[in-house]
Design a protein around this motif. Structure first.
Motif, PDB file in Angstrom:
ATOM      1  N   LEU A   1       0.505  -1.345   0.117  1.00  0.00           N
ATOM      2  CA  LEU A   1      -0.092  -0.229   0.115  1.00  0.00           C
ATOM      3  C   LEU A   1       0.888   0.782  -0.359  1.00  0.00           C
ATOM      4  O   LEU A   1       1.956   1.022   0.999  1.00  0.00           O
ATOM      5  N   PRO A   2       0.548   2.218  -1.067  1.00  0.00           N
ATOM      6  CA  PRO A   2       1.291   3.596  -0.677  1.00  0.00           C
ATOM      7  C   PRO A   2       1.343   4.226   0.873  1.00  0.00           C
ATOM      8  O   PRO A   2       0.222   4.022   1.610  1.00  0.00           O
ATOM      9  N   THR A   3       2.652   4.805   0.692  1.00  0.00           N
ATOM     10  CA  THR A   3       2.028   5.579   2.303  1.00  0.00           C
ATOM     11  C   THR A   3       3.076   7.049   1.783  1.00  0.00           C
ATOM     12  O   THR A   3       3.060   7.665   2.765  1.00  0.00           O
ATOM     13  N   THR A   4       3.559   7.181   0.774  1.00  0.00           N
ATOM     14  CA  THR A   4       3.896   8.890   0.643  1.00  0.00           C
ATOM     15  C   THR A   4       3.284   9.362  -0.544  1.00  0.00           C
ATOM     16  O   THR A   4       2.637   8.606  -1.370  1.00  0.00           O
ATOM     17  N   ALA A   5       2.828  10.285  -0.885  1.00  0.00           N
ATOM     18  CA  ALA A   5       3.017  11.290  -1.908  1.00  0.00           C
ATOM     19  C   ALA A   5       3.037  10.875  -2.912  1.00  0.00           C
ATOM     20  O   ALA A   5       2.446  10.810  -3.954  1.00  0.00           O
ATOM     21  N   GLU A   6       4.316   9.904  -2.860  1.00  0.00           N
ATOM     22  CA  GLU A   6       5.528   9.836  -4.047  1.00  0.00           C
ATOM     23  C   GLU A   6       4.868   8.858  -4.573  1.00  0.00           C
ATOM     24  O   GLU A   6       4.860   8.434  -5.910  1.00  0.00           O
ATOM     25  N   GLU A   7       4.583   7.674  -3.258  1.00  0.00           N
ATOM     26  CA  GLU A   7       4.573   6.548  -4.272  1.00  0.00           C
ATOM     27  C   GLU A   7       2.548   6.327  -3.912  1.00  0.00           C
ATOM     28  O   GLU A   7       2.386   5.245  -5.311  1.00  0.00           O
ATOM     29  N   TRP A   8       1.462   7.217  -3.341  1.00  0.00           N
ATOM     30  CA  TRP A   8       0.478   7.347  -4.202  1.00  0.00           C
ATOM     31  C   TRP A   8      -0.146   7.595  -6.364  1.00  0.00           C
ATOM     32  O   TRP A   8      -0.224   7.518  -6.548  1.00  0.00           O
ATOM     33  N   ALA A   9       1.264   9.032  -6.039  1.00  0.00           N
ATOM     34  CA  ALA A   9       1.134  10.056  -6.900  1.00  0.00           C
ATOM     35  C   ALA A   9       2.191   8.531  -8.650  1.00  0.00           C
ATOM     36  O   ALA A   9       1.068   8.408  -9.341  1.00  0.00           O
ATOM     37  N   THR A  10       3.068   7.715  -8.203  1.00  0.00           N
ATOM     38  CA  THR A  10       2.920   6.222  -9.366  1.00  0.00           C
ATOM     39  C   THR A  10       2.822   5.663  -8.656  1.00  0.00           C
ATOM     40  O   THR A  10       3.210   4.377 -10.016  1.00  0.00           O
ATOM     41  N   ARG A  11       1.320   4.926  -7.940  1.00  0.00           N
ATOM     42  CA  ARG A  11       0.673   4.069  -7.837  1.00  0.00           C
ATOM     43  C   ARG A  11       0.070   3.128  -8.951  1.00  0.00           C
ATOM     44  O   ARG A  11       0.246   4.255  -9.473  1.00  0.00           O
ATOM     45  N   LYS A  12       0.348   1.582  -8.983  1.00  0.00           N
ATOM     46  CA  LYS A  12      -0.332   1.375 -10.314  1.00  0.00           C
ATOM     47  C   LYS A  12      -1.655   0.379  -9.596  1.00  0.00           C
ATOM     48  O   LYS A  12      -1.302  -0.502  -8.078  1.00  0.00           O
ATOM     49  N   GLU A  13      -1.707  -0.207 -10.766  1.00  0.00           N
ATOM     50  CA  GLU A  13      -3.508  -0.820  -9.748  1.00  0.00           C
ATOM     51  C   GLU A  13      -2.379  -2.421  -9.610  1.00  0.00           C
ATOM     52  O   GLU A  13      -2.105  -2.482 -11.000  1.00  0.00           O
ATOM     53  N   PHE A  14      -3.730  -2.769  -8.530  1.00  0.00           N
ATOM     54  CA  PHE A  14      -3.063  -4.295  -8.341  1.00  0.00           C
ATOM     55  C   PHE A  14      -2.903  -5.683  -9.188  1.00  0.00           C
ATOM     56  O   PHE A  14      -3.945  -5.341  -9.992  1.00  0.00           O
ATOM     57  N   ASP A  15      -2.509  -6.377  -9.609  1.00  0.00           N
ATOM     58  CA  ASP A  15      -2.582  -7.420 -10.826  1.00  0.00           C
ATOM     59  C   ASP A  15      -2.815  -8.683  -9.853  1.00  0.00           C
ATOM     60  O   ASP A  15      -0.749  -8.830  -8.952  1.00  0.00           O
ATOM     61  N   ARG A  16      -2.964  -9.469 -10.211  1.00  0.00           N
ATOM     62  CA  ARG A  16      -2.533 -10.674  -9.941  1.00  0.00           C
ATOM     63  C   ARG A  16      -1.807 -12.017 -10.554  1.00  0.00           C
ATOM     64  O   ARG A  16      -1.052 -13.174 -10.255  1.00  0.00           O
ATOM     65  N   LYS A  17      -1.104 -10.840 -11.361  1.00  0.00           N
ATOM     66  CA  LYS A  17      -0.053 -11.728 -12.113  1.00  0.00           C
ATOM     67  C   LYS A  17       1.403 -12.416 -11.751  1.00  0.00           C
ATOM     68  O   LYS A  17       1.625 -11.545 -11.126  1.00  0.00           O
TER      69      LYS A  17
END
Length: 327
Positions: A222-238
């Protein structure tokens, strides 16, 4: 300057004694902006300043105007956006955690497989030890629709405990041309020469509830910083490998014996709803595992198929694949 000092003194008094003071602007001095009051106070959450507009056109964002002989003092109020942002971030994090939990739980879906049993001498679905039920294993099918799931994560999505609800359909297709009979003490088969049955099976329908420990290998932080929120990708099960182990309890509310055959060129059907001394419940040890879109399962019963003493001891066994995942 004196009115401003008076206002400051009122505010200081509110902070010191934890009281609420109200300063009102008379409607005669308010002009076109209506009547306002200013409330200052102190509570356990800190100092509070509240502007109230008493006319019917009050809006959330407002301005308090205090007129002196030489000054016009304006106090502008607006909602705290920092608090809204904080609450919104918490809500988004809860939604994201829920999305991840649902994605990495592999119960909900449609299972399809082979439904059979083991005899005391180790044979699968046939042989003299199977008593009245000698099966055509390939046509003794299992179908389950698992439509609800709920999971508790142990610190992260990697390990958790889930339960849920589903409905299952089991069929035991007899390989011999026999008629299935029963009474209160036993269940047995009677050989029949004619007619030749096109369908000769025993069917059960029941509800099922799992209690399973599940493990996933895919990292999904899970994102914990503003930068991680901005660059977060959708979860996938691949490339995720998952395995779950536990028990599944089933309760069977419908049992039917069905036959279909031709007689005199006419297709005839026979069906009989009865218990046939089958145990109306089942507890099974289960393993479910998969990688990516491939998901397999096996269920080995810890309870016998028939009520005690009414037929040879048979242990139900089901293996199959999840055809459709609901997540």
């Amino acid at each position: 300057m004196k009115p401003f000092l008076t206002l400051a003194f009122a505010f200081s008094t509110a902070l010191t004694f934890g009281q609420q003071d109200t300063l009102a602007v008379d409607s005669a001095d308010a002009g076109p902006h209506g009547t306002h009051s200013l409330t200052l106070g102190m509570s356990s959450k800190g100092a509070t300043v509240k502007v109230t507009r008493t006319d019917s056109t009050a809006v959330e964002d407002d301005t308090l105007r205090i007129t002196t002989r030489r000054k016009l003092i304006r106090i502008i109020t607006s909602p705290r956006t920092d608090r809204d942002s904080l609450e919104s971030a918490d809500d988004r994090l809860d939604d994201l955690r829920r999305t991840r939990r649902n994605m990495f739980t592999y119960w909900a879906g449609v299972d399809f497989g082979i439904n059979t049993f083991l005899t005391e001498d180790g044979r699968v679905g046939d042989g003299p030890e199977s008593g009245p039920l000698q099966l055509n294993n390939a046509r003794s099918r299992f179908l389950a629709i698992n439509f609800m799931e709920q999971k508790i994560e142990f610190g992260s999505h990697h390990v958790g405990l889930y339960t849920g609800l589903g409905v299952e359909f089991l069929s035991y297709k007899l390989s011999e041309n026999v008629g299935l009979m029963y009474n209160g003490d036993s269940t047995w088969a009677v050989p029949i020469e004619t007619p030749e049955f096109r369908k000769n099976k025993l069917r059960q329908i029941g509800l099922r509830i799992p209690v399973m420990f599940e493990f996933n290998t895919k990292r999904a932080p899970l994102p914990t910083t503003a930068e991680e929120w901005a660059t977060r990708k959708e979860f996938d099960r691949k490339h995720n490998f998952h395995i779950a182990a536990g028990v599944i309890g089933s309760y069977y509310f419908d049992t039917m014996y069905k036959q279909k055959y031709r007689e005199g060129g006419e297709l005839k059907k026979y069906s009989m709803k009865a218990g046939y001394n089958l145990l109306p419940y089942r507890l099974a040890a289960s393993v479910r595992m998969g990688y990516g879109a491939l998901n397999l399962f096996a269920e080995y019963a810890l309870t016998p198929m028939f009520e005690d003493g009414t037929a040879p001891p048979l242990t139900p066994l089901t293996v199959g694949i999840t055809l459709v995942g609901f997540n």
